[in-house]
Design an enzyme around this catalytic site. Structure first.
Site, short mmCIF file in Angstrom:
data_model
loop_
_atom_site.label_atom_id
_atom_site.label_comp_id
_atom_site.label_asym_id
_atom_site.label_seq_id
_atom_site.Cartn_x
_atom_site.Cartn_y
_atom_site.Cartn_z
N ASP A 267 0.87 -1.16 0.00
CA ASP A 267 0.00 0.00 0.00
C ASP A 267 0.92 1.23 0.00
O ASP A 267 2.16 1.11 0.09
CB ASP A 267 -0.96 -0.03 1.20
CG ASP A 267 -2.19 0.83 0.95
OD1 ASP A 267 -3.25 0.57 1.55
OD2 ASP A 267 -2.09 1.76 0.11
N TRP A 268 0.32 2.38 -0.07
CA TRP A 268 1.08 3.64 -0.21
C TRP A 268 2.08 3.80 0.94
O TRP A 268 1.68 4.01 2.08
CB TRP A 268 0.08 4.81 -0.20
CG TRP A 268 0.67 6.14 -0.49
CD1 TRP A 268 1.59 6.82 0.24
CD2 TRP A 268 0.35 6.99 -1.60
NE1 TRP A 268 1.88 8.01 -0.33
CE2 TRP A 268 1.12 8.16 -1.47
CE3 TRP A 268 -0.52 6.89 -2.69
CZ2 TRP A 268 1.06 9.20 -2.38
CZ3 TRP A 268 -0.58 7.96 -3.60
CH2 TRP A 268 0.22 9.07 -3.45
#
Ligand code: GLC
Length: 719
Positions: A267-268
Site C-alpha cells: 500500500d502507499w
C-alpha cells in the site's frame, strides 16, 4: 510475448532496471525527470534519480487517454528494452459514472448489478488509459467507527466473498488479453485491515489465526479464486508483523498455501512504514523484509530502488527474489497485451463517448435504487405526489452525494435530491436547508420551520459529509452531527409527518432520528444518479428492497456489534432483564438497533411454514429447506430470502447463526413463490483449533427469513 521471451528479456535487464520495475510512483513525479537537476522535492528526499523514474515499472493515479498516451510514448522512447508502463488507479465504485459506495452496493444483495457496475467502471477507465484498478476492497468490518467501512460490502464473510467474485468478474471479464475494455483487478487490503483496534484507521489488528482464517481471509481468497490478477498488502500488523513484511502471511498463506502467483503490491508507503511500526531498523531492513515476504511492487517509497542492489551485492538477498518479482510484473504487462500494444484501451474518442453516458448512468440509477434500505415506515412513505412537501436539511442542497473514492466523478454532475423531487412532485415543494452538516444559524432554522409549517409532509435530508468517512475518516461519535439532531427535534415539534433520508458512509447511532421520524430511508452515498433514485423511492415509483450488509448499533458503546456472534456461557435472556450475572449491559440492550440483513419494503411479505426434506443429513445426502413466500401487499416487490445455519456444538464455539445462502425473488401482489435451499456438508465446515477445516456430526439449527433476526427455525442432524 511467450514465457521464454519474458525470461529472456529479464536476462537482458541490468540489476538497476530490474529493481526499478518494482517502483511505483504518481505521474507528477515523472515530469521533468529528463535531467537530474529536475529531481527536486520529494524525489530528491527519496533519493530517486531520473533513470530510476524512467525505468520504473508502473504509475498510480493517472487517468485520461491523452495524458496516458503522452506519458507512455515518452516513456517507451527512453525505455532501453521497450518495457511499457502499467497504469493503476483507485477505481472503487465507478470511474466518471459513480455508483453507490460499496457498503451500499453490499446492501443491494444484487451480485449481477454489482458485476455490471464493475464492468462499466472498467469500460470507462480502460478508455481513459487505465490498466489496473485497486479494487475490490473486501476487508470484513464489524466496527462502524472505522472510516473505510464505506468501502466494504460489510460484516459477513459469505456475502463479502460473493461480492468479491462479482467485482473481479466485472473488472476483468473473461479474457483480459483480448478485451481491451477491461481492467486487471487488485483485491485489498491483505489482510484484515478492517479490524483495527478502536476502529481507528491504520491501527493494530490483533486476532487469532483461526479467527483470521474463519472470518477475515475468505473474501480475499474468493477474489483470487475468481482470477483476480493482483493483491495489495495492508498497512496494519497481522499478529505483530506489518503485512508488507509478513512472510508467514505472504509466503506462507498467499504464495505457498493458496498458490497465488500474481503481483503483490504494497500500500502507499507501507514498505517504508515498517520503520515507523518498529519492524525494521531503516529503509534497508524494510526492503529486506518486504522482498523476502514477496512484495513485488513498492508504492511511493524508495526502499527497493535504494537498497536492493546493496542487499544483493552483500549476498543478504538473492537476485532470484528480484527476478521472481520482475517476472510477475512482466507477466501481468504481457497478459494485458502491453508489449504488443502499450496504449491498450487508451482512446480519446472512445473516452468521450463512454464516460458518463446515459446507459452507464441508468445502471448507476438502478444500483442506487437497489442499494437503499428502508429502515422504518409507519405509512408516511411513499409520498403523495400531490401533497405540499418541505424538503429540509443539509442534503436538500448541494452536498456531495458521491462519497469517498469517487475517482474522477464530478459531484456537481450528480442528480441532487431537491431537483429530482422538483421534477417529480405536482404539489408545492419548498426547500430549506435548515442547517449545514454540523452548523446552524437561527435564520436557517427559522426558514426551515416556516417552510415546514406550510407543508403537508416534511422530508428531512440528513447525513455525514462525504469526508466524514473514507480513508483517515474514523469517528468515535457515530451519531448525526448535533446541529442536525437539533433540526430534527425542532421540526418534530410541528407534529407533522416526517420522513428522513440519510446520506452517510457508515452505520450510525440513529437515536434521535429513527425514534423521531415516521419513516427513515438509508441512501448511503448513492452516486451520480442518487437524487433521482431516492426521489423515485420516496414517491413510490420504485419500491425499496435493500437489506443491511452491516449491523446498526444501539450506540458506539456497543461496538463491535455484528450478527454472527458466539453465545457465551451466560447468554442474556431478553425476557429476563433483571438477571445480573449474564452477558449484558446495565444501560443498553445487547441486540443492535437494526440487524444484519434487515430492510423494509412497500410490499408485505409473509412466510409460510419452514419444511425440511429430512431431519438428518450426511455428506452424501444433503437436505433441502423450503419456505413459501407470499406478497400480501398491494405492490410488486423484491424480497431477499436469507438462509442461516447454527452448529449447536463444535470443537470450538460456533456462531449463533451464519449466512449460508439467499435468494432474491420478485413477487407481484398476491403472488407466492416457494424458495428452496440445499444444505450441503461443505456449508457446515469450520476451522478447528488445530486449523483443520472440516464438519463435525451433531445437531444444527437452520433459519430462514427476511433478515438475520426474524426467522423461521428448523433443526437437523449431520451424521
Ligand atoms: C491508499 C489506500 C489504498 C489505495 C492506495 C493508492 O492509501 O490505502 O486503498 O489503493 O493508497 O491510492
Amino acid at each position: 510475448m511467450d514465457q521464454k521471451q519474458i525470461t529472456d528479456l529479464i536476462q537482458q535487464m541490468t540489476l538497476e532496471e530490474k529493481v526499478a520495475q518494482l517502483l511505483q510512483l504518481t505521474a507528477d513525479l515523472h515530469e521533468g525527470t529528463q535531467d537530474q537537476s529536475q529531481i527536486t522535492g520529494p524525489m530528491e528526499e527519496m533519493g530517486i534519480t531520473g533513470e530510476m523514474v524512467r525505468a520504473s515499472g508502473s504509475v498510480l493515479g493517472l487517468s485520461g487517454a491523452s495524458s496516458i498516451i503522452d506519458l507512455q510514448q515518452e516513456y517507451m522512447k527512453n525505455s532501453r528494452l521497450g518495457i511499457p508502463l502499467l497504469f493503476m488507479a483507485d477505481v472503487i465504485h465507478g470511474f466518471k459514472t459513480i455508483f453507490p459506495i460499496p457498503l451500499a452496493i453490499g446492501c443491494s444483495w444484487d451480485l449481477q448489478l454489482a458485476e455490471k457496475s464493475a464492468e462499466i467502471a472498467a469500460r470507462e477507465s480502460a478508455a481513459a488509459g487505465i490498466h489496473v484498478t485497486f479494487s475490490p476492497m473486501v476487508d470484513l468490518v464489524r466496527d462502524p467507527r472505522w472510516g473505510r467501512v464505506m468501502e466494504t460490502t460489510g460484516e459477513d464473510p459469505y456475502l463479502n466473498s460473493l461480492f468479491a467474485r462479482a467485482f473481479v468478474r466485472g473488472y476483468q471479464g473473461s479474457n483480459l488479453s483480448e478485451d481491451k475494455e477491461r481492467l486487471a483487478a487488485c483485491v485489498k487490503h491483505f489482510a484484515a485491515y478492517g479490524a483495527p483496534e478502536g476502529g481507528r484507521d491504520y491501527n493494530t489488528v490483533n486476532m487469532s489465526e483461526r479467527q483470521l482464517r474463519e472470518t477475515y481471509l475468505p473474501a480475499y481468497k474468493a477474489a483470487l479464486d475468481e482470477g483476480c490478477e493482483m493483491i495489495m498488502a495492508s498497512f496494519n500488523t497481522v499478529d505483530g508483523i506489518p503485512a508488507s513484511g509478513n512472510e508467514k502471511l505472504m509466503r506462507g498463506v498467499l504464495r505457498d498455501e493458496w498458490n497465488f502467483d500474481g503481483v503483490l503490491i504494497s500500500d502507499w508507503a507501507s514498505v517504508r512504514e515498517m520503520v515507523a511500526h518498529g519492524a525494521a531498523e531503516d529503509d534497508c531492513e524494510a526492503a529486506y523484509r518486504a522482498i523476502r515476504a514477496g512484495v513485488d511492487i513498492e508504492m511511493m517509497t524508495p526502499c527497493y530502488v535504494q537498497h536492493l542492489p546493496e542487499l544483493i551485492q552483500s549476498g543478504r538477498v538473492s537476485e532470484a527474489l528480484i527476478d521472481e518479482a520482475v517476472l510477475r510484473i512482466l507477466q501481468l504487462k504481457n497478459k494485458l497485451g502491453l508489449f504488443e500494444d502499450p496504449l491498450r484501451g487508451a482512446d480519446p474518442a472512445r473516452e468521450s463517448e463512454v464516460l458518463f453516458c446515459a446507459q452507464h448512468r441508468e445502471a448507476a440509477y438502478d444500483l442506487a435504487v437497489k442499494s437503499s434500505v428502508l429502515l422504518k415506515n409507519n405509512g408516511v412513505l411513499p409520498l403523495d405526489p400531490e401533497a405540499d412537501i418541505a424538503l429540509i436539511g443539509p442534503y436538500a442542497g448541494q452536498e456531495d452525494i458521491l462519497g469517498w473514492w469517487a475517482c474522477v466523478g464530478v459531484k456537481e454532475d450528480a442528480v441532487q435530491l431537491g431537483s429530482a423531487m422538483q421534477e417529480r412532485l405536482h404539489g408545492k415543494l419548498t426547500i430549506a436547508e435548515g442547517c449545514g452538516i454540523d452548523t446552524m444559524t437561527p435564520d436557517q432554522l427559522q426558514k426551515a420551520v416556516d417552510a415546514a409549517r406550510k407543508a403537508d409532509v416534511i422530508v428531512l435530508a440528513l447525513g455525514e459529509a462525504a469526508d466524514m468517512s473514507g480513508e483517515g475518516g474514523s469517528r468515535t461519535d457515530i451519531k448525526l452531527p448535533k446541529a442536525q439532531l437539533e433540526l430534527v427535534k425542532e421540526i418534530r415539534k410541528l407534529g407533522k409527518p416526517v420522513a428522513a433520508v440519510l446520506f452517510n458512509g457508515r452505520p450510525l447511532d440513529l437515536h434521535g432520528v429513527l425514534d423521531e421520524a415516521d419513516a427513515v430511508l438509508e441512501a448511503w452515498f448513492p452516486g451520480s444518479e442518487g437524487g433521482a433514485a431516492i426521489a423515485d423511492l420516496l414517491i413510490g415509483k420504485a419500491n425499496p428492497s435493500g437489506r443491511l450488509a452491516m449491523s446498526f448499533p444501539q450506540s458506539v458503546g456497543q461496538v463491535p456489534v455484528y450478527y454472527n456472534t458466539y453465545n457465551t456461557g451466560r447468554p442474556m435472556d431478553p425476557s429476563k432483564t433483571d438477571e445480573r450475572y449474564v452477558s449484558k449491559y446495565l444501560d443498553s440492550p445487547n441486540e443492535p438497533l437494526l440487524p444484519f440483513g434487515f430492510g423494509l419494503s412497500y410490499s408485505d411479505f409473509t412466510y409460510g411454514e419452514l419444511s425440511l426434506t429430512s431431519h438428518e443429513m450426511s455428506a452424501e445426502q444433503p437436505l433441502k429447506v423450503s419456505v413459501t413466500v407470499t406478497n400480501t401487499g398491494t405492490r410488486t416487490g423484491i424480497e431477499t430470502v436469507q438462509l442461516y445455519i447454527r452448529d449447536i456444538t463444535g470443537e470450538v464455539v460456533r456462531p449463533l447463526r451464519e449466512l449460508k445462502g439467499f435468494e432474491q425473488i420478485k413477487l407481484e401482489p398476491g403472488e407466492s413463490r416457494t424458495v428452496t435451499f440445499t444444505v450441503s456438508e461443505e456449508m457446515l465446515r469450520y476451522y478447528h483449533s488445530d486449523l483443520s477445516y472440516s464438519s463435525d456430526p451433531g445437531r444444527f439449527h437452520v433459519f430462514v427469513g427476511p433478515n438475520s433476526r426474524d426467522t423461521l427455525q428448523g433443526s437437523f442432524e449431520l451424521v
